[in-house]
Motif scaffolding. Structure first.
Motif, PDB file in Angstrom:
ATOM      1  N   ASP A 229      29.033  78.977  34.779  1.00 49.49           N
ATOM      2  CA  ASP A 229      29.449  77.592  35.037  1.00 49.49           C
ATOM      3  C   ASP A 229      29.246  77.191  36.497  1.00 49.49           C
ATOM      4  O   ASP A 229      28.945  76.023  36.792  1.00 49.49           O
ATOM      5  N   LYS A 232      25.787  76.125  36.717  1.00 48.40           N
ATOM      6  CA  LYS A 232      25.612  74.798  36.110  1.00 48.40           C
ATOM      7  C   LYS A 232      26.107  73.704  37.061  1.00 48.40           C
ATOM      8  O   LYS A 232      25.446  72.679  37.242  1.00 48.40           O
ATOM      9  N   ASN A 242      24.140  62.238  33.515  1.00 54.99           N
ATOM     10  CA  ASN A 242      24.184  61.544  32.232  1.00 54.99           C
ATOM     11  C   ASN A 242      25.574  61.723  31.625  1.00 54.99           C
ATOM     12  O   ASN A 242      26.403  62.456  32.165  1.00 54.99           O
ATOM     13  N   SER A 243      25.821  61.068  30.487  1.00 56.39           N
ATOM     14  CA  SER A 243      27.199  61.063  29.978  1.00 56.39           C
ATOM     15  C   SER A 243      27.661  62.452  29.527  1.00 56.39           C
ATOM     16  O   SER A 243      28.834  62.795  29.661  1.00 56.39           O
ATOM     17  N   GLN A 244      26.728  63.272  29.065  1.00 57.87           N
ATOM     18  CA  GLN A 244      27.073  64.640  28.670  1.00 57.87           C
ATOM     19  C   GLN A 244      27.526  65.470  29.875  1.00 57.87           C
ATOM     20  O   GLN A 244      28.497  66.229  29.804  1.00 57.87           O
ATOM     21  N   GLU A 245      26.782  65.317  30.947  1.00 63.48           N
ATOM     22  CA  GLU A 245      27.106  66.082  32.163  1.00 63.48           C
ATOM     23  C   GLU A 245      28.442  65.639  32.752  1.00 63.48           C
ATOM     24  O   GLU A 245      29.237  66.451  33.215  1.00 63.48           O
ATOM     25  N   ARG A 246      28.691  64.335  32.693  1.00 70.55           N
ATOM     26  CA  ARG A 246      29.987  63.823  33.150  1.00 70.55           C
ATOM     27  C   ARG A 246      31.113  64.403  32.302  1.00 70.55           C
ATOM     28  O   ARG A 246      32.141  64.846  32.817  1.00 70.55           O
ATOM     29  N   ALA A 247      30.901  64.399  30.999  1.00 70.04           N
ATOM     30  CA  ALA A 247      31.926  64.920  30.083  1.00 70.04           C
ATOM     31  C   ALA A 247      32.191  66.395  30.362  1.00 70.04           C
ATOM     32  O   ALA A 247      33.346  66.844  30.352  1.00 70.04           O
ATOM     33  N   TRP A 248      31.118  67.123  30.650  1.00 74.10           N
ATOM     34  CA  TRP A 248      31.273  68.553  30.971  1.00 74.10           C
ATOM     35  C   TRP A 248      32.142  68.721  32.225  1.00 74.10           C
ATOM     36  O   TRP A 248      33.059  69.532  32.261  1.00 74.10           O
ATOM     37  N   GLU A 251      35.767  67.959  31.532  1.00 72.30           N
ATOM     38  CA  GLU A 251      36.356  69.055  30.751  1.00 72.30           C
ATOM     39  C   GLU A 251      36.722  70.224  31.673  1.00 72.30           C
ATOM     40  O   GLU A 251      37.814  70.792  31.593  1.00 72.30           O
TER      41      GLU A 251
END
Ligand code: FPP
Ligand code: MG
Length: 296
Positions: A229, A232, A242-248, A251
């Motif tokens: 992580d 990452k 992007n929205s996935q990376e923000r969500a990650w 989290e």
């Protein structure tokens, strides 16, 4: 009394005696006037109002330059001066306000002039360090604290110290209060960049990381992630997310409690500051807690 500070600032701007400056100045979005509140609380006098106006003008000048440096199109939810009139006008307006503030500062006690002008050297160094630190992902808390002390806390500390000096109060104690207030303020600012949406914030969210600013929540986060992580997180540094990376990221912030602990650190600094002052001033307690618990 804040109204009197605003009047005093208007007087300083009229003193510049240039229509072009008055026009630009009128477009600067209004701020919270934290430094004025602090000064007036410690030194509620004519001199206090004058000092507050000087400090607000220096602060406004520094933000005009900061928005050029950060390429920020908004300030306090409104269009920034550089966005409306371009970088050149924003820089020159900053220089004019800064120079006028220093002219006015020279009318005050020499010690006050020295405390404030020294803080401006510090805050400019702080901004330089902030810019330089964006070159790499910073994992060093001490470097972060040294930078925000200079960039943000130094002028707040100087405001409190010089107000205490003018009011014949304990300069060291009020200075320490101002320093911790400033540190806590910047940590909260850095947390809000992550937690608030664009509408509340008045500027795009999660902008700091994209600009290369590894603020306290990111430093905590990095420390607490496993190797995979960590890699990452490093790969997202300075990227348009992007929205996935923000969500990650959200989290992981949640999982590691990095945001909660950054908030805790701000609260601790607040308590330390209040402990120095004792119980004598409840209004200073209010200023601290409203700043730490704010949402924008
Ligand atoms: C905001 O930081 C910036 C500062 C507190 C200091 C800026 C100082 C200079 C540009 C030095 C020049 C000084 C003068 C007097 C002309 P930030 O970008 O973290 O905060 P933001 O989210 O409010 O933009
Ligand atoms: Mg900025």
């Amino acid at each position: 009394m804040l109204e009197l500070v605003k009047k005093q600032i208007e007087g300083f701007v009229e003193d510049v005696d240039e229509e072009a400056v008055a026009e630009l100045f009128a477009k600067i979005p209004q701020g919270k006037m934290l430094r004025s509140k602090l000064i007036l609380q410690i030194a509620p006098s004519k001199e206090g109002i004058f000092l507050a106006a000087v400090v607000e003008m220096i602060h406004a000048a520094s933000l005009l330059h900061d928005d050029v440096i950060d390429e920020a199109n908004t300030r306090r939810g409104e269009a920034s001066i550089n966005a409306i009139f371009g970088n050149k006008s924003a820089i020159m307006l900053g220089d004019i306000l800064y120079a006028k503030a220093f002219y006015k500062l020279s009318a005050l006690d020499k010690k006050v002039a020295q405390i404030i002008s020294n803080a401006v050297v510090e805050l400019s160094i702080g901004e330089l360090l902030d810019v330089q630190m964006t070159q790499n992902f910073n994992t060093d808390q001490n470097r972060y604290f040294a930078m925000i002390y200079k960039k943000t806390a130094s002028l707040i500390e100087a405001s409190a110290m010089s107000a205490a000096y003018m009011a014949k109060k304990d300069e060291e104690a009020f200075g320490l209060y101002g320093k911790n207030l400033g540190l806590a303020f910047q940590i909260v600012d850095d947390i809000l960049d992550i937690t608030q949406d664009e509408k509340t914030l008045g500027k795009p969210a999660m902008q700091d990381f994209k600009e290369g600013k590894t603020t306290l929540p990111y430093i905590y986060l990095y420390e607490r992630l496993n190797e995979e992580d960590k890699t990452k997180l490093l790969s997202l540094f300075k990227k348009e997310l992007n929205s996935q990376e923000r969500a990650w990221l959200y989290e992981k912030f949640e999982e590691t409690k990095a945001l909660d602990d950054a908030k805790k650190r701000a609260r601790e600094l607040g308590l330390e500051a209040l402990a120095v002052l004792g119980d004598e001033d409840s209004r200073l307690k209010e200023i601290m807690s409203s700043l730490i618990e704010r949402t924008y």
